[in-house]
Structure formats: C-alpha cells, structure tokens
Design a protein around this motif. Structure first.
Motif, PDB file in Angstrom:
ATOM      1  N   PHE A  97       0.815  -1.211   0.000  1.00  0.00           N
ATOM      2  CA  PHE A  97       0.000   0.000   0.000  1.00  0.00           C
ATOM      3  C   PHE A  97       0.852   1.266   0.000  1.00  0.00           C
ATOM      4  CE2 PHE A  97      -3.550  -2.795   0.929  1.00  0.00           C
ATOM      5  CZ  PHE A  97      -4.577  -2.182   0.223  1.00  0.00           C
ATOM      6  N   GLN A  98       2.010   1.219   0.647  1.00  0.00           N
ATOM      7  CA  GLN A  98       2.912   2.372   0.562  1.00  0.00           C
ATOM      8  C   GLN A  98       3.278   2.640  -0.896  1.00  0.00           C
ATOM      9  OE1 GLN A  98       6.276   1.573   3.200  1.00  0.00           O
ATOM     10  NE2 GLN A  98       5.470   3.091   4.635  1.00  0.00           N
ATOM     11  N   TYR A 101       0.137   3.894  -3.033  1.00  0.00           N
ATOM     12  CA  TYR A 101      -0.263   5.298  -2.931  1.00  0.00           C
ATOM     13  C   TYR A 101       0.782   6.227  -3.521  1.00  0.00           C
ATOM     14  CZ  TYR A 101      -4.615   4.586  -0.527  1.00  0.00           C
ATOM     15  OH  TYR A 101      -5.904   4.237  -0.255  1.00  0.00           O
ATOM     16  N   ARG A 132      -0.309   8.770  -6.509  1.00  0.00           N
ATOM     17  CA  ARG A 132      -0.032  10.211  -6.510  1.00  0.00           C
ATOM     18  C   ARG A 132       0.797  10.603  -7.720  1.00  0.00           C
ATOM     19  NH1 ARG A 132       0.375   9.529  -0.692  1.00  0.00           N
ATOM     20  NH2 ARG A 132       2.602   9.142  -0.868  1.00  0.00           N
TER      21      ARG A 132
END
Lengths: 190, 190
Positions: B117-118, B121, B125
DNA sequence: GTCTATACCCGGATAGAC
DNA sequence: GTCTATCCGGGTATAGAC
C-alpha cells in the motif's frame, strides 16, 4: 467513590493503541490488559466485554473531539477549528490509526460500532453543512459552492488524507492541504 | 496444464467477499473455503498461506484496475476514466469494502500488505500528478491549481467518499461529487 | 488435487479464591 | 478489585489417505 481509580483511564489508552494498530477485530483483551499491567479478567472487571471497551473508547474520543468545537463562533471559525484539530491529529498517530481502522471495520453492518459510525457521519455532514450555510449567511462563501457536496467532500478529504498520511507521513501534509481546500471555498482569510 | 481449473478464481472471489466484510485479519480460511465448496486444506493447496491469498487478491484487483486506464489518451481522459472507474465501483460494494478495510489495516507497518500500500499510494499520486501536468501542458488546467496538492487530494477524496458511501449509499453520490471536484480543476468539459 | 484428522495456539468470557 | 484456573470455540498449518 473509589479512592482514585485511574486504571480505567490506563486501560482506555492501551485499548486506543491496540485498536489503532490492528483494529478492533484483531485486538485481544489479554494483550491490552498486559499493556497496562493488569490481568485479562482484571480488565473485564472494569469493562464487562470487549464491545463495552470499544464503546468507551469511541465515547472518550468523541468527548475529546467536541472540545475543539466550542459554541458561539462564526462559521469561518468552525473551519479554522477543524484545521486546528487536524494540526493536533498529526501529533497523535495512534488515535488516527484507531479511527481510520475502526471506521473501515464498521462499514460492515455486523460490526458493533456500525450504527455509531452511521450516526457519526450523518452528524458530521450535518454540522459541516450548517457551518457552510452560516458562512454563506455571513457573506463569506464563494458563489457556486454546493453546500451539500462540499460538506461530504470536506469530511471525505479529512478521512482520505489520514490514510495517505499514516502510510507516508513525510509526503502528505494534512493540515496544509485541508487549509488550502477550505480556503478555496471562502472569500476571507482562514 | 490442468483440464480446467477455475477453482482458483472461485476462491479469489470468495476471499474478496470475506476480506471485504470483516477484513483480512478477521477472515478465516475455513469460512472462505466453505463459501466456494472446498475444504480448508483444499484451499491451502491452491494458495499456500493466508498471506499468499491476500497477495493474489490484491494483484487481481490491480490488474482489473489497470484496464480502466489504457495508454495513449489525453490528460483529461485520465480524469474521465477515473470517474468511470468510480461509477463502476458503486456496483461492486464488496470490492470497495475489501479495499477500504485492507488499506486501513495496512497502515500498520507489521501488516503483510504494508509495503504494497505504501508503494501503491506513491504510484497513485505520481500517476495523478502526471495526468495533471499533461492537462496543464494541453492548456486545460485552471490557473492556480497546485498539482502536487491536487494529486494527493483527488486520491484522498476517492478514499474518503468510499467510507461514507459504504455507510450510507443513498446519501453519498460518489461519482457526482468526484466529477464536480475534477471539473473544478479543468477548463474543458469532462 | 482434494479430502479427513489432528496438532497447536490464542481468542472471549466465566467461576471462584483472596 | 484483582487474581488463578478453566471452558469452549476457532485460528493457521501440516500429515497422510485416496
């Protein structure tokens, strides 16, 4: 009254940490009890069930949150206080983790806090709408702002930023992004 | 190759349902196995561990998601496709529940999907920034839009809306609110 | 490939001593 | 109020038959 019972408070804080790290479902009362130097049945003496503990944690959090929104302020001050709340939130990541994770779990109708979060978001949207209407009445809202949408959006923005911030604190400046968005809605400086 | 093994697919779908309802942590392999008429060790034959199942579910979801963003389109089309994706999402609440809950769980560094998930995201972005820069190059971005902030905001908005929508589907119109926000950033009709 | 059976651990909750 | 001891259910994972 008992001489001085701060054990409840200690247990609540330990529960906040645990719920924030692995969620309500995966937290264990034994682990929470161990964090504050009490046995598992010792904890259950203060809170009769795991669900009662969750309820107490959420109520405790609500009480804290309300202190950021005193009455008799202008509509703009509500937005300013929301920014202050978020500025405070970045100092307590455990609480933010608790909130994000519990809210996500509670989208399931079978979760014990489902009703609580349904009511909470309905209230948040209503309160935000009221603040925006007040700002409009005070002549400070930009033309073309849909109050209904804006209220939902502001709360969505706060929630969504929390997830990204928890995953990458150095890359996501929650208060600044929120402030810029809110500033884009109103004509006067926040 | 095996005659025709769609068992894997059935298990994946059952896992999506279960993870979406109670999260990865609280899901049980026995329950997932029962949903698709296979025994618990039978499931473990296809996926060697619960974590492997989660990884497979997330990769499966990623593959589906990418299909909504084909290459060689204009910057504006990226935003249009994002709206289409959200319009699709409201037809699969189980998947949205899975995503919201897993992302929330994964904010914990100890969670098996934390790194996933790091990275996810950071990528979201970056991709959103690229689309906005492209729109600016094409002359369609409103003046005064901070691309960095806008990219974080768009993704936060999508996530936050999902929580409110899961709790009150009738009161939160995700695609419309997203469309209006994206429209406010660009000069041409989306 | 898929099953039954089982090992082993940990969960929430209760009973009852002190 | 806080403890020890215990109940019972359910978790992941493995061994081994078919």
């Amino acid at each position: 009254m008992p001489a001085r019972t701060n054990k409840r408070e200690q247990i609540l804080q330990a529960a906040v940490l645990s719920f924030g790290e692995v969620g309500f479902n995966s937290s264990s009362l034994r682990e929470i009890a161990a964090r504050c130097g009490v046995s598992h049945p010792g904890l259950l003496h203060h809170f009769p069930s795991k669900e009662a503990l969750l309820t107490a944690v959420l109520e405790h959090r609500d009480t804290d949150e309300r202190r950021w929104f005193p009455r008799s302020e202008s509509g703009l001050d509500v937005l300013r206080n929301l920014i202050k709340l978020v500025e405070h939130n970045v100092t307590v990541p455990g609480l933010i983790g608790l909130y994000v994770l519990t809210a996500a779990e509670a989208t399931n109708p079978a979760h014990p806090a489902h009703d609580y979060f349904q009511r909470r978001y309905a209230r948040l949207r209503r309160d935000t709408r009221r603040a925006l209407h007040r700002i409009r009445d005070e002549g400070d809202l930009h033309a073309g702002v849909d109050v209904e949408d804006a209220a939902t959006m502001i709360n969505a923005l706060v929630d969504g930023l929390q997830v990204q911030w928890l995953l990458a604190p150095a890359e996501v400046d929650m208060p600044t992004i929120l402030r810029r968005h809110l500033q884009s809605l109103v004509t006067r400086k926040l």
